[in-house]
Write a protein that holds these residues in place. Structure first.
Motif, PDB file in Angstrom:
ATOM      1  N   ALA A 163       0.804  -1.224   0.000  1.00 36.99           N
ATOM      2  CA  ALA A 163       0.000   0.000   0.000  1.00 36.99           C
ATOM      3  C   ALA A 163       0.835   1.271   0.000  1.00 36.99           C
ATOM      4  CB  ALA A 163      -0.932   0.001   1.212  1.00 36.99           C
ATOM      5  N   SER A 164       2.069   1.220   0.553  1.00 38.16           N
ATOM      6  CA  SER A 164       2.824   2.460   0.712  1.00 38.16           C
ATOM      7  C   SER A 164       4.319   2.196   0.858  1.00 38.16           C
ATOM      8  CB  SER A 164       2.330   3.207   1.952  1.00 38.16           C
ATOM      9  OG  SER A 164       3.044   4.409   2.112  1.00 38.16           O
ATOM     10  N   SER A 165       5.114   3.155   0.402  1.00 42.00           N
ATOM     11  CA  SER A 165       6.561   3.077   0.609  1.00 42.00           C
ATOM     12  C   SER A 165       7.037   4.240   1.483  1.00 42.00           C
ATOM     13  CB  SER A 165       7.289   3.103  -0.739  1.00 42.00           C
ATOM     14  OG  SER A 165       7.018   4.327  -1.393  1.00 42.00           O
ATOM     15  N   THR A 166       6.073   4.879   2.146  1.00 41.64           N
ATOM     16  CA  THR A 166       6.402   5.954   3.078  1.00 41.64           C
ATOM     17  C   THR A 166       5.598   5.746   4.358  1.00 41.64           C
ATOM     18  OG1 THR A 166       4.661   7.395   2.221  1.00 41.64           O
ATOM     19  CG2 THR A 166       6.859   7.644   1.239  1.00 41.64           C
ATOM     20  N   GLY A 167       5.901   6.565   5.347  1.00 38.18           N
ATOM     21  CA  GLY A 167       5.153   6.517   6.601  1.00 38.18           C
ATOM     22  C   GLY A 167       5.765   5.590   7.620  1.00 38.18           C
ATOM     23  N   VAL A 168       6.931   5.949   8.132  1.00 35.62           N
ATOM     24  CA  VAL A 168       7.612   5.102   9.111  1.00 35.62           C
ATOM     25  C   VAL A 168       6.740   4.868  10.341  1.00 35.62           C
ATOM     26  CG1 VAL A 168       9.586   4.994  10.690  1.00 35.62           C
ATOM     27  CG2 VAL A 168       9.921   5.681   8.320  1.00 35.62           C
ATOM     28  N   ASN A 169       6.083   5.908  10.837  1.00 37.41           N
ATOM     29  CA  ASN A 169       5.231   5.735  12.024  1.00 37.41           C
ATOM     30  C   ASN A 169       4.057   4.815  11.716  1.00 37.41           C
ATOM     31  OD1 ASN A 169       6.856   7.415  13.576  1.00 37.41           O
ATOM     32  ND2 ASN A 169       5.692   9.236  13.049  1.00 37.41           N
ATOM     33  N   GLU A 170       3.458   4.963  10.549  1.00 38.67           N
ATOM     34  CA  GLU A 170       2.346   4.101  10.159  1.00 38.67           C
ATOM     35  C   GLU A 170       2.818   2.650  10.005  1.00 38.67           C
ATOM     36  OE1 GLU A 170       3.197   6.979   8.758  1.00 38.67           O
ATOM     37  OE2 GLU A 170       1.435   8.280   8.962  1.00 38.67           O
ATOM     38  N   TYR A 171       4.009   2.483   9.443  1.00 37.51           N
ATOM     39  CA  TYR A 171       4.604   1.150   9.276  1.00 37.51           C
ATOM     40  C   TYR A 171       4.790   0.489  10.636  1.00 37.51           C
ATOM     41  CZ  TYR A 171       8.302  -2.256   8.051  1.00 37.51           C
ATOM     42  OH  TYR A 171       9.066  -3.384   7.895  1.00 37.51           O
ATOM     43  N   THR A 172       5.326   1.247  11.583  1.00 40.33           N
ATOM     44  CA  THR A 172       5.529   0.729  12.940  1.00 40.33           C
ATOM     45  C   THR A 172       4.191   0.372  13.581  1.00 40.33           C
ATOM     46  OG1 THR A 172       7.544   2.022  13.147  1.00 40.33           O
ATOM     47  CG2 THR A 172       6.538   1.261  15.200  1.00 40.33           C
ATOM     48  N   ASP A 173       3.198   1.252  13.429  1.00 40.37           N
ATOM     49  CA  ASP A 173       1.867   0.982  13.982  1.00 40.37           C
ATOM     50  C   ASP A 173       1.258  -0.276  13.363  1.00 40.37           C
ATOM     51  OD1 ASP A 173       2.127   3.279  15.491  1.00 40.37           O
ATOM     52  OD2 ASP A 173       0.791   4.487  14.222  1.00 40.37           O
ATOM     53  N   PHE A 174       1.482  -0.462  12.057  1.00 43.77           N
ATOM     54  CA  PHE A 174       0.932  -1.593  11.320  1.00 43.77           C
ATOM     55  C   PHE A 174       1.460  -2.914  11.891  1.00 43.77           C
ATOM     56  CE2 PHE A 174       0.482  -4.346   7.528  1.00 43.77           C
ATOM     57  CZ  PHE A 174      -0.826  -4.051   7.157  1.00 43.77           C
ATOM     58  N   LYS A 175       2.698  -2.922  12.363  1.00 44.64           N
ATOM     59  CA  LYS A 175       3.331  -4.135  12.902  1.00 44.64           C
ATOM     60  C   LYS A 175       3.095  -4.315  14.396  1.00 44.64           C
ATOM     61  CE  LYS A 175       7.406  -2.852  11.899  1.00 44.64           C
ATOM     62  NZ  LYS A 175       8.869  -2.843  11.872  1.00 44.64           N
ATOM     63  N   GLU A 176       2.560  -3.300  15.055  1.00 42.60           N
ATOM     64  CA  GLU A 176       2.521  -3.264  16.517  1.00 42.60           C
ATOM     65  C   GLU A 176       1.791  -4.444  17.153  1.00 42.60           C
ATOM     66  OE1 GLU A 176       1.730  -0.137  20.132  1.00 42.60           O
ATOM     67  OE2 GLU A 176       0.799   0.272  18.203  1.00 42.60           O
ATOM     68  N   ARG A 177       0.642  -4.836  16.607  1.00 45.34           N
ATOM     69  CA  ARG A 177      -0.114  -5.919  17.228  1.00 45.34           C
ATOM     70  C   ARG A 177       0.712  -7.210  17.267  1.00 45.34           C
ATOM     71  NH1 ARG A 177      -4.504  -7.968  14.103  1.00 45.34           N
ATOM     72  NH2 ARG A 177      -4.071 -10.108  14.528  1.00 45.34           N
ATOM     73  N   PHE A 178       1.368  -7.518  16.151  1.00 40.63           N
ATOM     74  CA  PHE A 178       2.202  -8.712  16.096  1.00 40.63           C
ATOM     75  C   PHE A 178       3.344  -8.623  17.114  1.00 40.63           C
ATOM     76  CE2 PHE A 178       5.949 -10.959  14.568  1.00 40.63           C
ATOM     77  CZ  PHE A 178       5.447 -12.244  14.406  1.00 40.63           C
ATOM     78  N   VAL A 179       4.009  -7.484  17.160  1.00 35.83           N
ATOM     79  CA  VAL A 179       5.135  -7.295  18.074  1.00 35.83           C
ATOM     80  C   VAL A 179       4.672  -7.488  19.526  1.00 35.83           C
ATOM     81  CG1 VAL A 179       6.811  -5.615  18.949  1.00 35.83           C
ATOM     82  CG2 VAL A 179       6.423  -5.816  16.479  1.00 35.83           C
ATOM     83  N   LYS A 180       3.538  -6.898  19.879  1.00 36.83           N
ATOM     84  CA  LYS A 180       3.022  -7.037  21.246  1.00 36.83           C
ATOM     85  C   LYS A 180       2.625  -8.481  21.562  1.00 36.83           C
ATOM     86  CE  LYS A 180       1.749  -2.321  22.246  1.00 36.83           C
ATOM     87  NZ  LYS A 180       0.697  -1.371  22.563  1.00 36.83           N
ATOM     88  N   GLU A 181       2.122  -9.204  20.557  1.00 37.76           N
ATOM     89  CA  GLU A 181       1.792 -10.619  20.771  1.00 37.76           C
ATOM     90  C   GLU A 181       3.057 -11.419  21.107  1.00 37.76           C
ATOM     91  OE1 GLU A 181      -0.254 -11.933  17.234  1.00 37.76           O
ATOM     92  OE2 GLU A 181      -2.064 -10.783  17.734  1.00 37.76           O
ATOM     93  N   ILE A 182       4.157 -11.088  20.455  1.00 32.86           N
ATOM     94  CA  ILE A 182       5.422 -11.768  20.753  1.00 32.86           C
ATOM     95  C   ILE A 182       5.915 -11.377  22.139  1.00 32.86           C
ATOM     96  CG2 ILE A 182       7.840 -12.104  20.055  1.00 32.86           C
ATOM     97  CD1 ILE A 182       5.758 -13.403  18.137  1.00 32.86           C
ATOM     98  N   PHE A 183       5.855 -10.092  22.469  1.00 30.53           N
ATOM     99  CA  PHE A 183       6.244  -9.640  23.820  1.00 30.53           C
ATOM    100  C   PHE A 183       5.472 -10.422  24.878  1.00 30.53           C
ATOM    101  CE2 PHE A 183       7.471  -4.945  22.683  1.00 30.53           C
ATOM    102  CZ  PHE A 183       8.583  -5.383  21.974  1.00 30.53           C
ATOM    103  N   ALA A 184       4.173 -10.638  24.646  1.00 30.46           N
ATOM    104  CA  ALA A 184       3.325 -11.319  25.619  1.00 30.46           C
ATOM    105  C   ALA A 184       3.784 -12.748  25.868  1.00 30.46           C
ATOM    106  CB  ALA A 184       1.869 -11.295  25.170  1.00 30.46           C
TER     107      ALA A 184
END
Length: 176
Positions: free
Chosen positions: A151-172
């Motif tokens: 969908a996009s090649s810009t938006g570092v903050n949006e990219y990080t937000d997009f991955k956040e749920r997965f990252v938090k699932e691993i942290f858990a």
């Protein structure tokens, strides 16, 4: 190996073992200028995950005793190693970056300065180790990254937000 992303650019490169070599080189520089012990400096992020496509930026976590005690001499030491503090507000960390040149338009490395062996340090190390030892998790993570890039090649903050749920699932999983 070409490191670096321009401001707000999101791009993935195929894994290369040169990322680890670059981390080792920079770790030695950090140790030289800051006098921090090597065990407090770890390679994290996707460039630390064997076989993982990643943004061509080296992420490093540096553990200190107390973030409230970070002083100008320590930041000056990081500066001598080529790292400048960013005006990024993130809970529990101070972010520094190294740039490709003195135009400061292309970042090549990040330092995440966090409290050693506290929750954020432990989560970041666990995430790296979990993905290095779990092929299914690696595949899932890569798929999430690629979905964003469709969908996009810009938006570092949006990219990080997009991955956040997965990252938090691993942290858990660390506390299970």
């Amino acid at each position: 190996m070409q490191l670096g992303l321009k401001n707000d650019e999101v791009r993935l490169e195929s894994y290369t073992p040169e990322w680890k070599d670059e981390f080792i080189k920079v770790k030695k520089e950090i140790m030289k200028y800051t006098k921090l012990e090597g065990y407090r400096i770890e390679h994290i992020g996707s460039t630390a995950i064997t076989g993982m496509s990643a943004k061509p930026l080296i992420d490093i976590v540096v553990g200190i005793d107390d973030l409230q005690e970070v002083d100008k001499p320590l930041l000056k030491s990081f500066s001598k190693a080529g790292f400048l503090r960013l005006r990024v507000e993130r809970p529990g960390e101070i972010v520094l970056a190294k740039f490709s040149d003195d135009t400061y338009k292309e970042k090549t490395h990040f330092i995440h300065l966090v409290e050693y062996r506290k929750e954020l340090w432990n989560n970041l190390i666990f995430f790296r180790d979990h993905l290095n030892s779990n092929e299914d998790a690696r595949k899932q993570y890569l798929e999430i990254k690629l979905d964003y890039l469709k969908a996009s090649s810009t938006g570092v903050n949006e990219y990080t937000d997009f991955k956040e749920r997965f990252v938090k699932e691993i942290f858990a999983k660390r506390t299970v």
